[in-house]
Design an enzyme around this catalytic site. Sequence first.
Site, PDB file in Angstrom:
ATOM      1  N   THR A 183       0.773  -1.087   0.002  1.00  0.00           N
ATOM      2  CA  THR A 183       0.158  -0.134  -0.002  1.00  0.00           C
ATOM      3  C   THR A 183       0.945   1.338  -0.090  1.00  0.00           C
ATOM      4  O   THR A 183       1.949   1.076   0.609  1.00  0.00           O
ATOM      5  CB  THR A 183      -0.718  -0.027   1.386  1.00  0.00           C
ATOM      6  OG1 THR A 183      -1.924  -0.957   1.116  1.00  0.00           O
ATOM      7  CG2 THR A 183      -1.601   1.220   1.387  1.00  0.00           C
ATOM      8  N   ARG A 211     -14.935  -5.649   0.048  1.00  0.00           N
ATOM      9  CA  ARG A 211     -14.384  -5.287   1.125  1.00  0.00           C
ATOM     10  C   ARG A 211     -14.011  -3.871   0.821  1.00  0.00           C
ATOM     11  O   ARG A 211     -13.242  -3.428   0.221  1.00  0.00           O
ATOM     12  CB  ARG A 211     -13.554  -6.363   1.500  1.00  0.00           C
ATOM     13  CG  ARG A 211     -12.577  -6.187   2.933  1.00  0.00           C
ATOM     14  CD  ARG A 211     -11.355  -5.378   2.430  1.00  0.00           C
ATOM     15  NE  ARG A 211     -10.403  -5.338   3.492  1.00  0.00           N
ATOM     16  CZ  ARG A 211      -9.019  -4.861   3.609  1.00  0.00           C
ATOM     17  NH1 ARG A 211      -8.720  -4.096   2.377  1.00  0.00           N
ATOM     18  NH2 ARG A 211      -8.622  -4.682   4.677  1.00  0.00           N
ATOM     19  N   VAL A 212     -14.062  -2.886   1.969  1.00  0.00           N
ATOM     20  CA  VAL A 212     -13.442  -1.778   1.996  1.00  0.00           C
ATOM     21  C   VAL A 212     -12.501  -1.699   3.201  1.00  0.00           C
ATOM     22  O   VAL A 212     -12.999  -1.974   4.213  1.00  0.00           O
ATOM     23  CB  VAL A 212     -14.562  -0.666   2.278  1.00  0.00           C
ATOM     24  CG1 VAL A 212     -13.869   0.678   2.190  1.00  0.00           C
ATOM     25  CG2 VAL A 212     -15.545  -0.704   1.386  1.00  0.00           C
ATOM     26  N   GLY A 213     -11.302  -1.345   3.039  1.00  0.00           N
ATOM     27  CA  GLY A 213     -10.158  -1.253   4.119  1.00  0.00           C
ATOM     28  C   GLY A 213     -10.366   0.031   4.611  1.00  0.00           C
ATOM     29  O   GLY A 213     -11.208   0.908   4.389  1.00  0.00           O
ATOM     30  N   ASP A 214      -8.929   0.386   5.160  1.00  0.00           N
ATOM     31  CA  ASP A 214      -8.857   1.641   6.022  1.00  0.00           C
ATOM     32  C   ASP A 214      -8.520   2.917   4.863  1.00  0.00           C
ATOM     33  O   ASP A 214      -8.893   4.116   5.095  1.00  0.00           O
ATOM     34  CB  ASP A 214      -8.078   1.744   6.988  1.00  0.00           C
ATOM     35  CG  ASP A 214      -6.672   1.390   6.635  1.00  0.00           C
ATOM     36  OD1 ASP A 214      -6.613   0.375   5.705  1.00  0.00           O
ATOM     37  OD2 ASP A 214      -5.585   1.876   6.761  1.00  0.00           O
ATOM     38  N   GLY A 236      -6.329  -3.114   7.471  1.00  0.00           N
ATOM     39  CA  GLY A 236      -7.171  -1.970   7.568  1.00  0.00           C
ATOM     40  C   GLY A 236      -8.370  -1.967   8.403  1.00  0.00           C
ATOM     41  O   GLY A 236      -8.711  -1.182   9.027  1.00  0.00           O
TER      42      GLY A 236
HETATM   43  N1  ASP Z   1      -4.329  -0.813   4.802  1.00  0.00           N
HETATM   44  C1  ASP Z   1      -4.549  -1.622   3.615  1.00  0.00           C
HETATM   45  C2  ASP Z   1      -5.983  -2.314   3.488  1.00  0.00           C
HETATM   46  O1  ASP Z   1      -6.488  -2.924   4.665  1.00  0.00           O
HETATM   47  C3  ASP Z   1      -3.539  -2.595   3.158  1.00  0.00           C
HETATM   48  C4  ASP Z   1      -2.211  -2.187   3.605  1.00  0.00           C
HETATM   49  O2  ASP Z   1      -1.995  -1.165   4.153  1.00  0.00           O
HETATM   50  O3  ASP Z   1      -1.329  -2.973   3.337  1.00  0.00           O
HETATM   51  O4  ASP Z   1      -6.744  -2.455   2.530  1.00  0.00           O
END
Ligand code: ASP
Length: 316
Positions: A183, A211-214, A236
């Site tokens: 990321t 799916r929605v991450g942070d 996330g």
């Molecule tokens: N934070 C990102 C997510 O959860 C993944 C990452 O930072 O490696 O989508």
Amino acid sequence: MVVLAVHGGAGGDGPWRGMTDADPQRVACMEALLNDLGERLQAGTLDALEAVTLAVEAMENEPLFNAGLGSVLDENGHVGMDASIMRGEDQAAGSVIGLTTTRHPVRAAQQLLKQGWPVMLAGRPGDEFAKKHEVEQMDSSWFETDLRRAQWQKWKSQRLRPGATDEEDALLDHDGEEDGWGTVGAVALDVHGRVAAATSTGGMTGKPVGRVGDTPVIGAGTWADPNIAVSCTGVGEAFIRTVAAHSVAVHHRNVGLEEAARMVLEEVEPLGGRGGLIAVNVDGEVVMPFQTMLMYRGLYADGVCKVGIGPDFVQS
Ligand code: ASP
């Protein structure tokens, strides 16, 4: 004073094991963008918002980072890319979720920020918005690299193992794969004393569709206000549950930048979210802490460029 800091993802367990064969390419990408954009920030020809956008675009172009070209693949073997951006002085924000054809998700997020409303767009309408604003479009298969396909195949075969849990699946990308991290994010302080932050990702290998991450959640993966800009990386869900990026800004008012960043990573960890973050404040202080084996990261400040992967920075 100007600052540009970037990260290219955090991950891994145990002590630093040294560079992989792929790492020099990642380091070269960070050095090139930091030197170029850092000098332009210093000269005053680039503001913080455009600096973080260009920095993230450069990393979205690098297939070894997990954003844009080379994003990891979801449970069905497709890309779904998330990005967000925030400008400190007015807290203007833009965020896109689950894009599949937009070459630079961060540019689409910046266009949303500039338009002013809405803040977030998800799925096909996000790609359509980007297209309408002349953000380059690609066939979705263009984003899929051999490396990500191989990681996905590995995930799929392990997932079919009897007894594998969803949690193990979700963590694979961070703790089982040498090349699954990546990321990307950037924070900047420009000559006018203004800050901005941006983050972009393909998410996690094998993530459920939708799916929605942070990363696209304002306040979780990305935050900027008149005093501080923050970009996070890690599992996330834990960064969402702790509103991590915004928490750094809140603690920062009381305990200073270093302690604020430390406190937030400590809040995130028990929720399964080991990772890292980068942050800059208007005084030009920068922190880049991480709790994992490594975090790809780089910094341009006062004309000096430094990059690091493991515990130590290497000046270049
Ligand atoms: N934070 C990102 C997510 O959860 C993944 C990452 O930072 O490696 O989508």
